[in-house]
Design a protein around this motif. Structure first.
Motif, PDB file in Angstrom:
ATOM      1  N   ALA A  71      57.635  12.960 156.522  1.00 35.40           N
ATOM      2  CA  ALA A  71      56.422  12.676 157.335  1.00 35.40           C
ATOM      3  C   ALA A  71      55.405  11.578 157.224  1.00 35.40           C
ATOM      4  N   ASN A  72      55.883  10.925 155.847  1.00 31.90           N
ATOM      5  CA  ASN A  72      55.096   9.770 155.641  1.00 31.90           C
ATOM      6  C   ASN A  72      55.155   8.499 156.610  1.00 31.90           C
ATOM      7  N   ASP A  97      52.692  13.471 144.664  1.00 32.90           N
ATOM      8  CA  ASP A  97      51.726  14.217 144.413  1.00 32.90           C
ATOM      9  C   ASP A  97      51.188  14.082 143.079  1.00 32.90           C
ATOM     10  N   THR A 119      57.916  18.926 157.438  1.00 39.46           N
ATOM     11  CA  THR A 119      57.365  19.719 156.106  1.00 39.46           C
ATOM     12  C   THR A 119      57.848  20.997 156.515  1.00 39.46           C
ATOM     13  N   GLY A 132      59.535  17.074 153.440  1.00 38.06           N
ATOM     14  CA  GLY A 132      58.175  16.701 153.704  1.00 38.06           C
ATOM     15  C   GLY A 132      57.786  15.341 153.801  1.00 38.06           C
ATOM     16  N   GLY A 175      50.475  13.892 148.640  1.00 38.68           N
ATOM     17  CA  GLY A 175      51.203  13.113 149.253  1.00 38.68           C
ATOM     18  C   GLY A 175      50.616  12.520 150.570  1.00 38.68           C
ATOM     19  N   GLY A 220      58.487  13.801 146.346  1.00 33.79           N
ATOM     20  CA  GLY A 220      57.276  14.440 146.733  1.00 33.79           C
ATOM     21  C   GLY A 220      56.529  14.778 145.420  1.00 33.79           C
ATOM     22  N   GLU A 221      56.961  14.977 144.430  1.00 37.65           N
ATOM     23  CA  GLU A 221      56.500  15.326 143.284  1.00 37.65           C
ATOM     24  C   GLU A 221      55.866  13.934 142.894  1.00 37.65           C
ATOM     25  N   ASP A 274      49.438   8.610 151.744  1.00 40.78           N
ATOM     26  CA  ASP A 274      49.701   7.901 153.100  1.00 40.78           C
ATOM     27  C   ASP A 274      48.413   7.633 153.977  1.00 40.78           C
ATOM     28  N   HIS A 283      67.570  26.488 152.167  1.00 44.84           N
ATOM     29  CA  HIS A 283      66.415  25.722 152.553  1.00 44.84           C
ATOM     30  C   HIS A 283      66.742  24.235 152.582  1.00 44.84           C
ATOM     31  N   SER A 330      61.725  16.054 149.470  1.00 43.77           N
ATOM     32  CA  SER A 330      61.086  17.230 149.636  1.00 43.77           C
ATOM     33  C   SER A 330      60.093  16.971 148.386  1.00 43.77           C
ATOM     34  N   GLY A 331      59.151  18.157 148.115  1.00 46.19           N
ATOM     35  CA  GLY A 331      58.411  18.319 146.942  1.00 46.19           C
ATOM     36  C   GLY A 331      59.313  18.556 145.807  1.00 46.19           C
ATOM     37  N   GLY A 332      60.360  19.406 145.983  1.00 41.36           N
ATOM     38  CA  GLY A 332      61.253  19.776 145.149  1.00 41.36           C
ATOM     39  C   GLY A 332      62.550  19.081 144.850  1.00 41.36           C
TER      40      GLY A 332
HETATM   41  O1  KG4 Z   1      59.620  19.746 152.492  1.00 38.58           O
HETATM   42  P1  KG4 Z   1      58.373  20.207 151.803  1.00 38.58           P
HETATM   43  O2  KG4 Z   1      57.398  20.533 153.083  1.00 38.58           O
HETATM   44  O3  KG4 Z   1      58.301  21.320 150.927  1.00 38.58           O
HETATM   45  C1  KG4 Z   1      59.385  21.585 149.863  1.00 38.58           C
HETATM   46  O4  KG4 Z   1      60.475  21.790 150.110  1.00 38.58           O
HETATM   47  O5  KG4 Z   1      59.316  20.862 148.649  1.00 38.58           O
HETATM   48  O6  KG4 Z   1      57.600  18.998 151.169  1.00 38.58           O
HETATM   49  C2  KG4 Z   1      56.474  18.897 150.448  1.00 38.58           C
HETATM   50  C3  KG4 Z   1      56.083  17.678 149.931  1.00 38.58           C
HETATM   51  C4  KG4 Z   1      54.949  17.590 149.177  1.00 38.58           C
HETATM   52  O7  KG4 Z   1      55.087  16.897 148.015  1.00 38.58           O
HETATM   53  C5  KG4 Z   1      53.911  16.889 149.815  1.00 38.58           C
HETATM   54  O8  KG4 Z   1      53.146  16.043 149.279  1.00 38.58           O
HETATM   55  C6  KG4 Z   1      55.082  15.788 150.571  1.00 38.58           C
HETATM   56  O9  KG4 Z   1      56.182  16.517 151.020  1.00 38.58           O
HETATM   57  N1  KG4 Z   1      54.401  15.041 151.783  1.00 38.58           N
HETATM   58  C7  KG4 Z   1      54.095  13.979 151.982  1.00 38.58           C
HETATM   59  C8  KG4 Z   1      53.530  13.804 153.345  1.00 38.58           C
HETATM   60  N2  KG4 Z   1      53.509  14.931 153.783  1.00 38.58           N
HETATM   61  C9  KG4 Z   1      54.098  15.810 152.818  1.00 38.58           C
HETATM   62  N3  KG4 Z   1      54.385  12.687 151.132  1.00 38.58           N
HETATM   63  C10 KG4 Z   1      54.022  11.558 151.516  1.00 38.58           C
HETATM   64  N4  KG4 Z   1      53.270  11.516 152.763  1.00 38.58           N
HETATM   65  C11 KG4 Z   1      53.158  12.410 153.682  1.00 38.58           C
HETATM   66  N5  KG4 Z   1      52.759  12.209 154.831  1.00 38.58           N
END
Ligand code: KG4
Ligand code: ZN
Length: 347
Positions: free
Chosen positions: A287-288, A167, A315, A284, A180, A163-164, A184, A111, A136-138
């Motif tokens: 995307a900010n 969140d 994302t 993810g 997240g 990402g954490e 934004d 991934h 990303s989130g992780g």
């Molecule tokens: O890559 P992803 O979709 O999933 C993982 O592989 O973890 O990332 C998800 C993370 C979440 O923490 C979400 O809050 C964050 O990406 N995220 C953002 C935005 N869009 C998604 N964080 C800040 N601003 C955004 N626009």
């Protein structure tokens, strides 16, 4: 005849299927799982069940969008790791059954490698070698990408991922999951210089975000009087909520600004240390809007060639799995049906 790959992504709470034809994405269908919002985070068992419901219609929609049927597909890719094991198994078993029944190659995809290679979907794509900040989130990683098959992590988080950090900050502000995108949104109307959240002092190219989370917690509990723990300055719940309500935009802008400066300072250092000036964002958090803008501005000042995937490829999505599987197909890097899915992020 073009090489046509069907790919499936089901590592967390998005069920996605995409088709890549000779390196071009012709469909990318994503079903988001709203069920988790009410629990403030992803519930693994509910995610697996939702994947079970979504997988057939999502794959079907991807084939239809590309005007294809299964007999025109040359290989099937899927996310093998890392992720929630029950969720991974749904996509993995589905991909294996297509591979077995159609007698076409199976291609397991990592991934995080796929997040990086999402940058190859865009035209123009970066030349190799390039650097990628994957947020990303992780995970939070700085990766040197020598080729689609060769990547090396040169920096990563020692605690929370970016990402954490978004969140968890959002949760402290009383915002729903995933916070997240909401940070934004509110940050766009806020003043990012209003609150100067402390910066972690971490050597080298690694990141740390857990200290920021703690300072936000104390800052809110003390209604903006201090970033550190001072029990005598703690305010009531009502005062805390009032402080958040009246300063929400500035709080979001200041928190976002601090996360962005932590990320970009390390990225700048990585460019200086490696001398690689083709620089990508992925994951993810890319995307900010604030991060995208600050990254492009920094690239202009520093003379980098910047690349950021389109929003739908930042994302979780199957298009990034499809482009990675396409390159593995060209290298004849196929996967036996006996390969198991793995929750762990072995790179
Ligand atoms: O890559 P992803 O979709 O999933 C993982 O592989 O973890 O990332 C998800 C993370 C979440 O923490 C979400 O809050 C964050 O990406 N995220 C953002 C935005 N869009 C998604 N964080 C800040 N601003 C955004 N626009
Ligand atoms: Zn992801």
């Amino acid at each position: 005849m073009p090489v046509r790959i069907l790919a499936i992504e089901s590592s967390c709470d998005e069920t996605s299927a995409a088709i890549c034809e000779d390196g071009k994405i012709s469909s990318n269908i994503i079903a988001n799982q709203k069920i988790h919002e009410q629990y403030g985070g992803v519930v693994p068992e509910l995610a697996s069940r939702a994947h079970m419901q979504n997988i057939v219609p999502v794959v079907d929609a991807a084939l239809k969008k590309s005007s294809l049927t299964l007999d025109k597909i040359d290989a099937v890719g899927y996310t093998q790791s890392p992720g929630l094991i029950g969720s991974l198994l749904v996509g993995g078993q589905f991909a294996k059954s297509i591979s077995f029944s159609r007698n076409i190659p199976l291609i397991a995809v990592h991934h995080m490698q796929a997040h990086v290679l999402a940058n190859l979907i865009e035209d123009p794509a970066p030349n190799f070698p390039f650097l990628c900040l994957t947020v990303s989130g992780g995970h939070t990683q700085i990766v040197v990408c020598e080729s689609p098959y060769s990547m090396k992590i040169i920096g990563e988080t020692i605690d929370d991922a970016a990402g954490e950090a978004f969140d968890k900050s959002a949760k402290l502000l009383g915002l729903p999951y995933p916070g997240g995108p909401l940070i934004d949104q509110y940050a766009a109307s806020g003043n990012h210089t209003r609150f100067n959240f402390p910066k972690p002092q971490i050597e080298g190219l690694n990141f740390s975000f857990s200290g920021l989370k703690t300072s936000i917690l104390y800052f809110l509990e003390h209604a903006g009087k201090t970033f550190s723990y001072k029990p005598e300055l703690k305010v009531s719940q009502i005062e805390k909520e009032h402080f958040i309500q009246t300063n929400l935009n500035d709080l979001c802008a200041s928190i976002q600004h601090r996360i962005i400066t932590i990320l970009l300072e390390k990225l700048k250092r990585a460019v200086e240390e490696t001398g690689i000036k083709s620089v990508c964002l992925a994951g993810g958090v890319s995307a900010n809007k604030g991060l995208r803008q600050a990254f492009n501005e920094l690239a202009l000042v520093e003379g980098w060639q910047p690349y950021i995937p389109a929003f739908e490829y930042c994302t979780d999505n199957a298009a990034m799995i499809a482009i990675t599987a396409y390159h593995k197909f060209l290298a004849k890097d196929f996967t036996p049906l006996s390969q198991t899915s793995s929750a762990k992020a072995n790179w």
